[in-house]
Design a protein around this motif. Structure first.
Motif, PDB file in Angstrom:
ATOM      1  N   ASN A 125       0.826   3.931  -2.883  1.00 37.73           N
ATOM      2  CA  ASN A 125       0.498   5.329  -2.613  1.00 37.73           C
ATOM      3  C   ASN A 125       1.572   6.268  -3.148  1.00 37.73           C
ATOM      4  O   ASN A 125       1.262   7.352  -3.655  1.00 37.73           O
ATOM      5  CB  ASN A 125       0.310   5.546  -1.109  1.00 37.73           C
ATOM      6  CG  ASN A 125      -1.019   5.002  -0.609  1.00 37.73           C
ATOM      7  OD1 ASN A 125      -1.867   4.599  -1.395  1.00 37.73           O
ATOM      8  ND2 ASN A 125      -1.196   4.972   0.693  1.00 37.73           N
ATOM      9  N   ARG A 149      -8.031   2.925  -8.429  1.00 39.32           N
ATOM     10  CA  ARG A 149      -7.138   3.001  -7.277  1.00 39.32           C
ATOM     11  C   ARG A 149      -7.469   4.271  -6.501  1.00 39.32           C
ATOM     12  O   ARG A 149      -8.012   5.233  -7.049  1.00 39.32           O
ATOM     13  CB  ARG A 149      -5.668   3.015  -7.709  1.00 39.32           C
ATOM     14  CG  ARG A 149      -5.127   1.667  -8.172  1.00 39.32           C
ATOM     15  CD  ARG A 149      -5.116   0.671  -7.030  1.00 39.32           C
ATOM     16  NE  ARG A 149      -4.578  -0.625  -7.407  1.00 39.32           N
ATOM     17  CZ  ARG A 149      -5.309  -1.635  -7.843  1.00 39.32           C
ATOM     18  NH1 ARG A 149      -6.612  -1.495  -8.000  1.00 39.32           N
ATOM     19  NH2 ARG A 149      -4.751  -2.784  -8.141  1.00 39.32           N
ATOM     20  N   THR A 182       0.826  -1.207   0.000  1.00 36.69           N
ATOM     21  CA  THR A 182       0.000   0.000   0.000  1.00 36.69           C
ATOM     22  C   THR A 182       0.858   1.254   0.000  1.00 36.69           C
ATOM     23  O   THR A 182       0.585   2.220  -0.723  1.00 36.69           O
ATOM     24  CB  THR A 182      -0.942   0.007   1.223  1.00 36.69           C
ATOM     25  OG1 THR A 182      -1.799  -1.123   1.159  1.00 36.69           O
ATOM     26  CG2 THR A 182      -1.785   1.273   1.252  1.00 36.69           C
ATOM     27  N   THR A 232      -6.113   6.871  -2.965  1.00 31.60           N
ATOM     28  CA  THR A 232      -5.127   7.211  -1.952  1.00 31.60           C
ATOM     29  C   THR A 232      -5.557   8.508  -1.272  1.00 31.60           C
ATOM     30  O   THR A 232      -6.427   9.228  -1.778  1.00 31.60           O
ATOM     31  CB  THR A 232      -3.711   7.365  -2.561  1.00 31.60           C
ATOM     32  OG1 THR A 232      -2.757   7.515  -1.513  1.00 31.60           O
ATOM     33  CG2 THR A 232      -3.638   8.574  -3.491  1.00 31.60           C
TER      34      THR A 232
END
Length: 303
Positions: A140, A215, A136, A217
Motif C-alpha cells: 500500500n 493492484r 499489504t 488500495t
C-alpha cells in the motif's frame, strides 16, 4: 501406560521438535496457505483444510475434507469421530477476531497426531496472516508512492522493475479506476473486504487480466485499482459493465466511479490520479446524479 509409551515412542521416531522448527521456518520464509498444505504432505496420516474467513477461499489436502467441512463447519463440537477417523475444526483467532477456520483429520488410532500439531498449525496460520498484513502495508505504501511522486521520476522500465518486488506484473498501458462506495445515506465509506474482493473478481473477469496484473488500495476514502489494459479493450464499455454488476449486487450502496484513459507513460500517473481523486470528491459533494466519469468527462467538468 501402554498407550502413553507407544505415543511417546512415535514422537521420538518422527523427530517432532526438529520438524516443528523446520515447518515454522518454511511458513515464515514463504507465508502462504499452499506452504501449509505442502507441510501436511510431509506428515503421514494427517490431512488439513484451511478456510479464509475474509475472502471465503478454501484450501485442502484431500477433497473429502471439503464435504465434511461444508456439513459440520458450524458445529459447536470441536472433535467429531466418523468410523475410524477423527476430525477437529476450530477458528484461528487473531486480535480477538476469527481469521481462519482450520480442520484436521487423522486416523482414530493415531489421534495423538492431532494433539501434537493443532497448536503448531494454528501458530503457522497466524504467521502467514501476519506476513500477509506486513506485505499489504508495504504494498500500500508503494502504491501510494506509485500514484504520487514515485511515478513522476521513473521511466516505465524502472517502475516495472520496482513493482516486481510486490509480485505485481505491471505492464503499460494501464488504467486507473477510483471507486467511492458509501452506505445509502452517502455518509460512511464501505471497506467491507467482501465488497472489495467482489469488485476485484469482477475487474479480473471484465478486463481479462490475471491477479498479478492489477493492484488495489484505499486512499482518502476511495478505492483505487491500477489495471493492466489491452489497447483493443473498450474501456468505457468495460467500466459500464463493472458498474452495472456492482449496482445490481449492492443496491443499498451509493457507488460512483472515475477512471482514466489509457496511460502509456509513467510520468502521467501522478497528475492523472490527482485529477480523478479530486473530481470524485467534487462529484460527491455536489450530488451530481451521474455515477460514472471518464477522464475526458472530468476535464470537461473542470472547464
Amino acid at each position: 501406560n501402554i498407550l502413553s509409551e507407544l505415543q511417546r515412542k512415535d514422537y521420538f521416531d518422527s523427530s517432532f521438535d526438529d520438524n516443528y522448527s523446520q515447518f515454522l521456518k518454511e511458513a515464515y520464509d514463504n507465508p502462504s496457505t499452499r506452504t501449509l498444505l505442502s507441510i501436511i504432505d510431509k506428515i503421514s496420516d494427517l490431512d488439513i483444510l484451511v478456510y479464509n474467513i475474509d475472502n471465503k477461499k478454501t484450501y485442502y489436502s484431500d477433497e473429502a475434507l471439503l464435504s465434511y467441512f461444508n456439513t459440520y463447519k458450524t458445529s459447536s463440537n470441536l472433535f467429531h469421530r466418523i468410523d475410524q477417523e477423527l476430525y477437529y475444526v476450530e477458528d484461528v483467532i487473531y486480535d480477538n477476531q476469527p481469521i481462519y477456520k482450520i480442520l484436521f483429520r487423522a486416523k482414530n488410532d493415531r489421534r495423538y497426531i492431532l494433539h501434537g500439531y493443532i497448536e503448531i498449525f494454528k501458530l503457522m496460520v497466524i504467521v502467514v496472516y501476519q506476513k500477509k498484513l506486513e506485505n499489504t502495508l508495504k504494498q500500500n505504501q508503494f502504491l501510494l508512492n506509485f500514484v504520487s511522486n514515485l511515478s513522476s521520476n521513473y521511466t516505465n522500465k524502472q517502475l516495472i522493475e520496482a513493482s516486481k518486488r510486490y509480485r505485481w506484473n505491471v505492464q503499460f498501458p494501464i488504467v486507473m479506476v477510483l471507486f467511492s462506495i458509501k452506505d445509502k445515506d452517502k455518509v460512511i465509506f464501505m471497506t467491507n473486504p467482501n465488497i472489495i474482493e467482489y469488485i476485484r473478481q469482477v475487474i479480473i473477469n471484465k478486463f481479462h487480466v490475471q491477479s498479478e496484473e492489477l493492484r488495489y488500495t484505499i486512499l482518502n476514502n476511495q478505492l483505487l485499482f491500477i489495471i493492466n489494459t489491452y489497447e483493443t479493450l473498450n474501456v468505457d464499455e468495460t467500466i459500464k459493465n463493472v458498474y452495472e454488476l456492482l449496482e445490481s449486487k449492492y443496491i443499498d450502496n451509493d457507488i460512483k466511479i472515475t477512471y482514466s484513459n489509457l496511460i502509456k507513460d509513467a510520468f502521467k500517473i501522478s497528475t492523472t490520479y490527482t485529477q480523478l481523486s479530486e473530481a470524485l470528491t467534487h462529484i460527491e459533494n455536489q450530488n451530481i446524479s451521474l455515477n460514472i466519469y471518464s477522464e475526458t468527462q472530468i476535464k470537461l467538468l473542470n472547464l
